[in-house]
Scaffold this motif. Structure first.
Motif, PDB file in Angstrom:
ATOM      1  N   LEU A 101       0.839  -1.126  -0.050  1.00 42.03           N
ATOM      2  CA  LEU A 101       0.100  -0.041   0.102  1.00 42.03           C
ATOM      3  C   LEU A 101       0.908   1.134  -0.145  1.00 42.03           C
ATOM      4  O   LEU A 101       0.620   2.297  -0.672  1.00 42.03           O
ATOM      5  CB  LEU A 101      -0.812  -0.141   1.383  1.00 42.03           C
ATOM      6  N   GLN A 102       1.814   1.287   0.683  1.00 39.77           N
ATOM      7  CA  GLN A 102       2.845   2.573   0.976  1.00 39.77           C
ATOM      8  C   GLN A 102       3.268   2.874  -0.867  1.00 39.77           C
ATOM      9  O   GLN A 102       3.329   3.935  -0.954  1.00 39.77           O
ATOM     10  CB  GLN A 102       4.064   2.358   1.725  1.00 39.77           C
ATOM     11  N   GLN A 103       3.588   1.568  -1.346  1.00 41.44           N
ATOM     12  CA  GLN A 103       4.188   1.793  -2.606  1.00 41.44           C
ATOM     13  C   GLN A 103       3.291   2.386  -3.783  1.00 41.44           C
ATOM     14  O   GLN A 103       3.559   3.299  -4.499  1.00 41.44           O
ATOM     15  CB  GLN A 103       4.788   0.373  -3.170  1.00 41.44           C
ATOM     16  N   GLN A 104       2.112   1.822  -3.594  1.00 44.22           N
ATOM     17  CA  GLN A 104       0.757   2.459  -4.173  1.00 44.22           C
ATOM     18  C   GLN A 104       0.869   3.849  -3.987  1.00 44.22           C
ATOM     19  O   GLN A 104       0.394   4.725  -4.926  1.00 44.22           O
ATOM     20  CB  GLN A 104      -0.324   1.536  -4.054  1.00 44.22           C
ATOM     21  N   VAL A 105       0.801   4.433  -2.750  1.00 43.62           N
ATOM     22  CA  VAL A 105       0.429   5.707  -2.134  1.00 43.62           C
ATOM     23  C   VAL A 105       1.503   6.577  -2.889  1.00 43.62           C
ATOM     24  O   VAL A 105       1.373   7.522  -3.680  1.00 43.62           O
ATOM     25  CB  VAL A 105       0.400   5.676  -0.912  1.00 43.62           C
ATOM     26  N   LEU A 106       2.796   6.066  -2.799  1.00 48.91           N
ATOM     27  CA  LEU A 106       4.001   6.661  -3.521  1.00 48.91           C
ATOM     28  C   LEU A 106       3.838   6.932  -4.999  1.00 48.91           C
ATOM     29  O   LEU A 106       3.877   7.869  -5.689  1.00 48.91           O
ATOM     30  CB  LEU A 106       5.015   6.183  -3.293  1.00 48.91           C
ATOM     31  N   GLU A 107       3.332   6.011  -5.762  1.00 49.19           N
ATOM     32  CA  GLU A 107       3.083   5.870  -7.275  1.00 49.19           C
ATOM     33  C   GLU A 107       2.113   6.816  -7.570  1.00 49.19           C
ATOM     34  O   GLU A 107       2.013   7.522  -8.299  1.00 49.19           O
ATOM     35  CB  GLU A 107       2.789   4.622  -7.770  1.00 49.19           C
ATOM     36  N   LEU A 108       0.775   6.920  -6.702  1.00 52.15           N
ATOM     37  CA  LEU A 108      -0.082   7.921  -6.978  1.00 52.15           C
ATOM     38  C   LEU A 108       0.173   9.182  -6.693  1.00 52.15           C
ATOM     39  O   LEU A 108      -0.304  10.041  -7.526  1.00 52.15           O
ATOM     40  CB  LEU A 108      -1.463   7.371  -6.177  1.00 52.15           C
ATOM     41  N   GLN A 109       0.996   9.363  -5.736  1.00 50.86           N
ATOM     42  CA  GLN A 109       1.458  10.707  -5.314  1.00 50.86           C
ATOM     43  C   GLN A 109       2.268  11.333  -6.671  1.00 50.86           C
ATOM     44  O   GLN A 109       2.229  12.591  -7.092  1.00 50.86           O
ATOM     45  CB  GLN A 109       2.274  10.764  -4.257  1.00 50.86           C
ATOM     46  N   ALA A 110       3.259  10.423  -7.120  1.00 51.15           N
ATOM     47  CA  ALA A 110       4.021  10.769  -8.362  1.00 51.15           C
ATOM     48  C   ALA A 110       3.298  11.269  -9.282  1.00 51.15           C
ATOM     49  O   ALA A 110       3.432  12.071 -10.354  1.00 51.15           O
ATOM     50  CB  ALA A 110       5.035   9.793  -8.532  1.00 51.15           C
ATOM     51  N   GLU A 111       2.115  10.299  -9.721  1.00 49.46           N
ATOM     52  CA  GLU A 111       1.431  10.349 -10.800  1.00 49.46           C
ATOM     53  C   GLU A 111       0.611  11.595 -10.857  1.00 49.46           C
ATOM     54  O   GLU A 111       0.198  12.610 -11.783  1.00 49.46           O
ATOM     55  CB  GLU A 111       0.075   9.302 -11.134  1.00 49.46           C
ATOM     56  N   THR A 112      -0.054  12.163  -9.432  1.00 50.85           N
ATOM     57  CA  THR A 112      -0.770  13.239  -9.272  1.00 50.85           C
ATOM     58  C   THR A 112       0.163  14.530  -9.564  1.00 50.85           C
ATOM     59  O   THR A 112      -0.306  15.428 -10.055  1.00 50.85           O
ATOM     60  CB  THR A 112      -1.354  13.437  -7.740  1.00 50.85           C
ATOM     61  N   ARG A 113       1.278  14.531  -9.188  1.00 55.12           N
ATOM     62  CA  ARG A 113       2.230  15.517  -9.354  1.00 55.12           C
ATOM     63  C   ARG A 113       2.606  15.575 -10.985  1.00 55.12           C
ATOM     64  O   ARG A 113       2.612  16.980 -11.244  1.00 55.12           O
ATOM     65  CB  ARG A 113       3.531  15.451  -8.802  1.00 55.12           C
ATOM     66  N   ALA A 114       2.803  14.652 -11.620  1.00 52.54           N
ATOM     67  CA  ALA A 114       3.089  14.550 -13.050  1.00 52.54           C
ATOM     68  C   ALA A 114       1.843  15.173 -13.844  1.00 52.54           C
ATOM     69  O   ALA A 114       1.713  16.119 -14.448  1.00 52.54           O
ATOM     70  CB  ALA A 114       3.150  13.242 -13.580  1.00 52.54           C
ATOM     71  N   LEU A 115       0.541  14.677 -13.418  1.00 56.28           N
ATOM     72  CA  LEU A 115      -0.808  15.433 -13.899  1.00 56.28           C
ATOM     73  C   LEU A 115      -1.069  16.749 -13.519  1.00 56.28           C
ATOM     74  O   LEU A 115      -1.478  17.624 -14.280  1.00 56.28           O
ATOM     75  CB  LEU A 115      -1.780  14.582 -13.546  1.00 56.28           C
ATOM     76  N   ARG A 116      -0.477  17.326 -12.092  1.00 57.22           N
ATOM     77  CA  ARG A 116      -0.599  18.738 -11.998  1.00 57.22           C
ATOM     78  C   ARG A 116       0.162  19.479 -12.885  1.00 57.22           C
ATOM     79  O   ARG A 116      -0.167  20.686 -13.141  1.00 57.22           O
ATOM     80  CB  ARG A 116      -0.355  18.905 -10.457  1.00 57.22           C
ATOM     81  N   ARG A 117       1.490  19.033 -13.087  1.00 55.72           N
ATOM     82  CA  ARG A 117       2.394  19.774 -13.801  1.00 55.72           C
ATOM     83  C   ARG A 117       1.824  20.196 -15.210  1.00 55.72           C
ATOM     84  O   ARG A 117       1.965  20.989 -15.732  1.00 55.72           O
ATOM     85  CB  ARG A 117       3.785  18.966 -13.989  1.00 55.72           C
ATOM     86  N   ALA A 135      -1.004  22.603 -15.260  1.00 56.62           N
ATOM     87  CA  ALA A 135      -0.224  23.853 -15.152  1.00 56.62           C
ATOM     88  C   ALA A 135       0.192  24.313 -16.361  1.00 56.62           C
ATOM     89  O   ALA A 135       0.238  25.512 -16.742  1.00 56.62           O
ATOM     90  CB  ALA A 135       0.771  23.846 -14.219  1.00 56.62           C
ATOM     91  N   ALA A 136       0.850  23.458 -17.105  1.00 54.40           N
ATOM     92  CA  ALA A 136       1.501  23.861 -18.570  1.00 54.40           C
ATOM     93  C   ALA A 136       0.455  24.070 -19.391  1.00 54.40           C
ATOM     94  O   ALA A 136       0.618  25.142 -20.426  1.00 54.40           O
ATOM     95  CB  ALA A 136       2.465  22.737 -19.071  1.00 54.40           C
ATOM     96  N   LEU A 137      -0.589  23.283 -19.697  1.00 56.66           N
ATOM     97  CA  LEU A 137      -1.831  23.526 -20.260  1.00 56.66           C
ATOM     98  C   LEU A 137      -2.230  25.005 -19.918  1.00 56.66           C
ATOM     99  O   LEU A 137      -2.884  25.954 -20.888  1.00 56.66           O
ATOM    100  CB  LEU A 137      -2.810  22.818 -20.428  1.00 56.66           C
ATOM    101  N   GLU A 138      -2.499  25.148 -19.060  1.00 60.07           N
ATOM    102  CA  GLU A 138      -3.299  26.573 -18.469  1.00 60.07           C
ATOM    103  C   GLU A 138      -2.419  27.777 -18.714  1.00 60.07           C
ATOM    104  O   GLU A 138      -2.909  28.751 -19.000  1.00 60.07           O
ATOM    105  CB  GLU A 138      -3.722  26.487 -17.068  1.00 60.07           C
ATOM    106  N   ALA A 139      -1.023  27.613 -18.631  1.00 61.04           N
ATOM    107  CA  ALA A 139      -0.087  28.656 -19.104  1.00 61.04           C
ATOM    108  C   ALA A 139      -0.302  28.885 -20.592  1.00 61.04           C
ATOM    109  O   ALA A 139       0.087  30.127 -20.733  1.00 61.04           O
ATOM    110  CB  ALA A 139       1.234  28.297 -18.488  1.00 61.04           C
ATOM    111  N   ARG A 140      -0.280  27.951 -21.280  1.00 58.14           N
ATOM    112  CA  ARG A 140      -0.416  28.094 -22.868  1.00 58.14           C
ATOM    113  C   ARG A 140      -1.575  29.017 -23.129  1.00 58.14           C
ATOM    114  O   ARG A 140      -1.835  29.791 -24.179  1.00 58.14           O
ATOM    115  CB  ARG A 140      -0.264  26.930 -23.407  1.00 58.14           C
ATOM    116  N   GLN A 141      -2.758  28.651 -22.690  1.00 58.95           N
ATOM    117  CA  GLN A 141      -3.984  29.023 -23.216  1.00 58.95           C
ATOM    118  C   GLN A 141      -4.229  30.658 -23.030  1.00 58.95           C
ATOM    119  O   GLN A 141      -4.896  30.920 -24.188  1.00 58.95           O
ATOM    120  CB  GLN A 141      -5.221  28.489 -22.427  1.00 58.95           C
ATOM    121  N   PRO A 142      -3.989  31.036 -22.128  1.00 66.04           N
ATOM    122  CA  PRO A 142      -4.547  32.694 -21.931  1.00 66.04           C
ATOM    123  C   PRO A 142      -3.507  33.474 -23.067  1.00 66.04           C
ATOM    124  O   PRO A 142      -4.110  34.198 -23.662  1.00 66.04           O
ATOM    125  CB  PRO A 142      -3.939  33.133 -20.664  1.00 66.04           C
ATOM    126  N   ASP A 143      -2.353  33.033 -23.630  1.00 71.69           N
ATOM    127  CA  ASP A 143      -1.776  33.729 -24.348  1.00 71.69           C
ATOM    128  C   ASP A 143      -2.276  33.651 -25.823  1.00 71.69           C
ATOM    129  O   ASP A 143      -2.835  34.628 -26.599  1.00 71.69           O
ATOM    130  CB  ASP A 143      -0.275  33.092 -24.677  1.00 71.69           C
TER     131      ASP A 143
END
Length: 132
Positions: free
Chosen positions: A24-40, A43-51
């Motif tokens: 379970l600890q490994q799954q949590v760490l993987e999910l946290q890493a995936e969440t960080r990647a998705l948030r990045r 954020a990159a998509l949102e930064a491009r749209q307003p221009d």
């Protein structure tokens, strides 16, 4: 939040309150890493749209200003007994070389005519106040 992020957050919450284990600890760490990647990525998509939106809005505003000046020219060159209607202004614009894509609709022309009249009325009122 996207559906995928909501699912991941729900899984993290469920795993956080489950009995601890290495799996379970490994799954949590993987999910946290995936969440960080998705948030990045988000954020990159949102930064491009307003221009792109800002550029689009600037173009539309410039087109609107050009159209308003053309309408103002048509209205000032009119010497009839009654004011021009928006359809008459549209016909004059089309005769002077504007395309139907640039002019759009009589409703748009009516809106610009109303704004031109408001600007003119404000100028006349301001001139009357300064003359007194």
């Amino acid at each position: 939040m996207s559906r995928r992020l909501a699912i991941i957050e729900g899984q993290r919450y469920a795993l956080a309150y489950a009995p601890p284990s290495a799996d379970l600890q490994q799954q949590v760490l993987e999910l946290q890493a995936e969440t960080r990647a998705l948030r990045r990525q988000l954020a990159a998509l949102e930064a491009r749209q307003p221009d792109a939106l800002v550029l689009h809005n600037v173009r539309r505003q410039a087109d609107g200003e050009r159209l308003r000046e053309a309408i103002r020219t048509v209205l000032t060159s009119h010497h009839g007994a009654r004011p021009m209607t928006r359809k008459e202004v549209l016909r004059e614009l089309l005769r002077s070389g504007w395309s139907t894509e640039e002019v759009r609709e009589p409703t748009t022309i009516g809106w610009h005519m109303r704004e031109i009249r408001r600007e003119h009325a404000a100028g006349v009122n301001a001139a009357a106040l300064t003359a007194e």
